[in-house]
Motif scaffolding. Structure first.
Motif, mmCIF file in Angstrom:
data_model
loop_
_atom_site.group_PDB
_atom_site.id
_atom_site.type_symbol
_atom_site.label_atom_id
_atom_site.label_comp_id
_atom_site.label_asym_id
_atom_site.label_seq_id
_atom_site.Cartn_x
_atom_site.Cartn_y
_atom_site.Cartn_z
ATOM 1 N N SER A 185 27.768 16.783 33.683
ATOM 2 C CA SER A 185 27.168 17.590 32.619
ATOM 3 C C SER A 185 27.946 17.449 31.322
ATOM 4 O O SER A 185 27.378 17.547 30.246
ATOM 5 N N ILE A 186 29.253 17.205 31.388
ATOM 6 C CA ILE A 186 30.044 17.000 30.171
ATOM 7 C C ILE A 186 29.551 15.758 29.452
ATOM 8 O O ILE A 186 29.380 15.754 28.235
ATOM 9 N N GLY A 187 29.315 14.691 30.183
ATOM 10 C CA GLY A 187 28.803 13.465 29.579
ATOM 11 C C GLY A 187 27.427 13.673 28.969
ATOM 12 O O GLY A 187 27.130 13.148 27.897
ATOM 13 N N LYS A 188 26.571 14.453 29.609
ATOM 14 C CA LYS A 188 25.233 14.703 29.082
ATOM 15 C C LYS A 188 25.285 15.557 27.830
ATOM 16 O O LYS A 188 24.530 15.338 26.902
ATOM 17 N N LYS A 189 26.185 16.541 27.785
ATOM 18 C CA LYS A 189 26.285 17.400 26.609
ATOM 19 C C LYS A 189 26.704 16.596 25.386
ATOM 20 O O LYS A 189 26.205 16.812 24.297
ATOM 21 N N LYS A 190 27.639 15.670 25.557
ATOM 22 C CA LYS A 190 28.065 14.855 24.426
ATOM 23 C C LYS A 190 26.922 14.003 23.910
ATOM 24 O O LYS A 190 26.768 13.831 22.712
ATOM 25 N N GLU A 191 26.103 13.476 24.808
ATOM 26 C CA GLU A 191 24.958 12.682 24.393
ATOM 27 C C GLU A 191 23.944 13.537 23.662
ATOM 28 O O GLU A 191 23.346 13.099 22.686
ATOM 29 N N GLU A 192 23.738 14.774 24.122
ATOM 30 C CA GLU A 192 22.757 15.652 23.500
ATOM 31 C C GLU A 192 23.238 16.183 22.153
ATOM 32 O O GLU A 192 22.440 16.473 21.287
ATOM 33 N N GLU A 193 24.545 16.328 21.957
ATOM 34 C CA GLU A 193 25.080 16.871 20.712
ATOM 35 C C GLU A 193 24.846 15.933 19.540
ATOM 36 O O GLU A 193 24.656 16.366 18.424
ATOM 37 N N LYS A 194 24.874 14.636 19.779
ATOM 38 C CA LYS A 194 24.697 13.669 18.707
ATOM 39 C C LYS A 194 23.237 13.263 18.624
ATOM 40 O O LYS A 194 22.767 12.471 19.424
ATOM 41 N N PRO A 195 22.514 13.803 17.627
ATOM 42 C CA PRO A 195 21.130 13.371 17.486
ATOM 43 C C PRO A 195 21.092 11.939 16.943
ATOM 44 O O PRO A 195 21.938 11.545 16.143
ATOM 45 N N ALA A 196 20.119 11.208 17.381
ATOM 46 C CA ALA A 196 19.992 9.826 16.907
ATOM 47 C C ALA A 196 19.591 9.824 15.438
ATOM 48 O O ALA A 196 18.796 10.648 14.992
ATOM 49 N N GLU A 197 20.185 8.915 14.679
ATOM 50 C CA GLU A 197 19.841 8.811 13.261
ATOM 51 C C GLU A 197 18.454 8.209 13.132
ATOM 52 O O GLU A 197 18.115 7.257 13.827
ATOM 53 N N PRO A 198 17.650 8.770 12.214
ATOM 54 C CA PRO A 198 16.308 8.207 12.044
ATOM 55 C C PRO A 198 16.400 6.818 11.391
ATOM 56 O O PRO A 198 17.372 6.509 10.703
ATOM 57 N N PRO A 199 15.378 6.019 11.584
ATOM 58 C CA PRO A 199 15.388 4.693 10.948
ATOM 59 C C PRO A 199 15.398 4.806 9.423
ATOM 60 O O PRO A 199 14.992 5.819 8.852
ATOM 61 N N LYS A 200 15.870 3.753 8.782
ATOM 62 C CA LYS A 200 15.985 3.757 7.312
ATOM 63 C C LYS A 200 14.648 4.000 6.639
ATOM 64 O O LYS A 200 14.570 4.691 5.621
ATOM 65 N N GLU A 201 13.585 3.443 7.222
ATOM 66 C CA GLU A 201 12.254 3.631 6.638
ATOM 67 C C GLU A 201 11.872 5.106 6.628
ATOM 68 O O GLU A 201 11.303 5.617 5.650
ATOM 69 N N GLU A 202 12.191 5.801 7.718
ATOM 70 C CA GLU A 202 11.857 7.221 7.810
ATOM 71 C C GLU A 202 12.642 8.032 6.782
ATOM 72 O O GLU A 202 12.106 8.930 6.149
ATOM 73 N N VAL A 203 13.916 7.697 6.613
ATOM 74 C CA VAL A 203 14.740 8.394 5.613
ATOM 75 C C VAL A 203 14.166 8.159 4.220
ATOM 76 O O VAL A 203 14.029 9.090 3.413
ATOM 77 N N LEU A 204 13.815 6.907 3.942
ATOM 78 C CA LEU A 204 13.257 6.560 2.630
ATOM 79 C C LEU A 204 11.933 7.269 2.389
ATOM 80 O O LEU A 204 11.700 7.833 1.306
ATOM 81 N N LEU A 205 11.068 7.305 3.402
ATOM 82 C CA LEU A 205 9.790 8.002 3.258
ATOM 83 C C LEU A 205 9.983 9.498 3.057
ATOM 84 O O LEU A 205 9.263 10.139 2.296
ATOM 85 N N THR A 206 10.977 10.062 3.725
ATOM 86 C CA THR A 206 11.260 11.490 3.555
ATOM 87 C C THR A 206 11.714 11.773 2.123
ATOM 88 O O THR A 206 11.293 12.764 1.508
ATOM 89 N N GLU A 207 12.564 10.909 1.579
ATOM 90 C CA GLU A 207 13.017 11.080 0.195
ATOM 91 C C GLU A 207 11.856 10.964 -0.779
ATOM 92 O O GLU A 207 11.737 11.758 -1.731
ATOM 93 N N ILE A 208 10.971 10.000 -0.543
ATOM 94 C CA ILE A 208 9.807 9.831 -1.416
ATOM 95 C C ILE A 208 8.920 11.060 -1.349
ATOM 96 O O ILE A 208 8.441 11.567 -2.361
#
Length: 139
Positions: free
Chosen positions: A106-129
């Protein structure tokens, strides 16, 4: 016949079967260790405390009594108590091991869950637009 042996080989070498075999072997060895502990340490200690001990020909304290007779048949409750004690010791240790493994998993799973995956660059750019367009529409 060749296909049968090929299928058996695939089955026998699967990870789960090998893990189970290793577990059975380790469990048997661990059972022998616990039996030695109860037979050579705990039972003589109980015999000394309860006063039911005598030294055998090697000078080792042994539990005397430990059985009763009915109609000429001996019932060895000492062996039964030893088996129950073996079971309890093994069960407690396995419980602690499984609990530790589950906690480690469960310790290993919690560490994986704590770090959300970064969205792709296109998604970040579209969000800014999108945010810029919202600001322009408000003005």
């Amino acid at each position: 016949m060749k296909k049968f042996f090929q299928e058996f080989k695939e089955f026998a070498l699967k990870g789960n079967v090998m893990d189970m075999a290793i577990g059975v072997i380790i469990g048997a060895a661990f059972g022998n260790i616990v039996s030695a502990l109860t037979d050579n340490f705990i039972n003589p200690l109980i015999a000394v405390i309860t006063g039911g001990a005598e030294k055998d020909e090697n000078g080792v304290m042994q539990l005397v009594g430990g059985k009763f007779t009915i109609n000429g048949v001996d019932f060895s409750y000492g062996a039964f108590l030893s088996a129950v004690l073996n079971f309890l010791i093994i069960a407690i240790i396995l419980f602690c091991l499984i609990k530790a493994v589950n906690k480690a998993m469960s310790i290993g799973k919690k560490k994986e869950e704590e770090k959300p995956a970064e969205p792709p660059k296109e998604e970040v750019l579209l969000t800014e637009i999108r945010d810029l367009l919202k600001e322009q529409n408000k003005e």
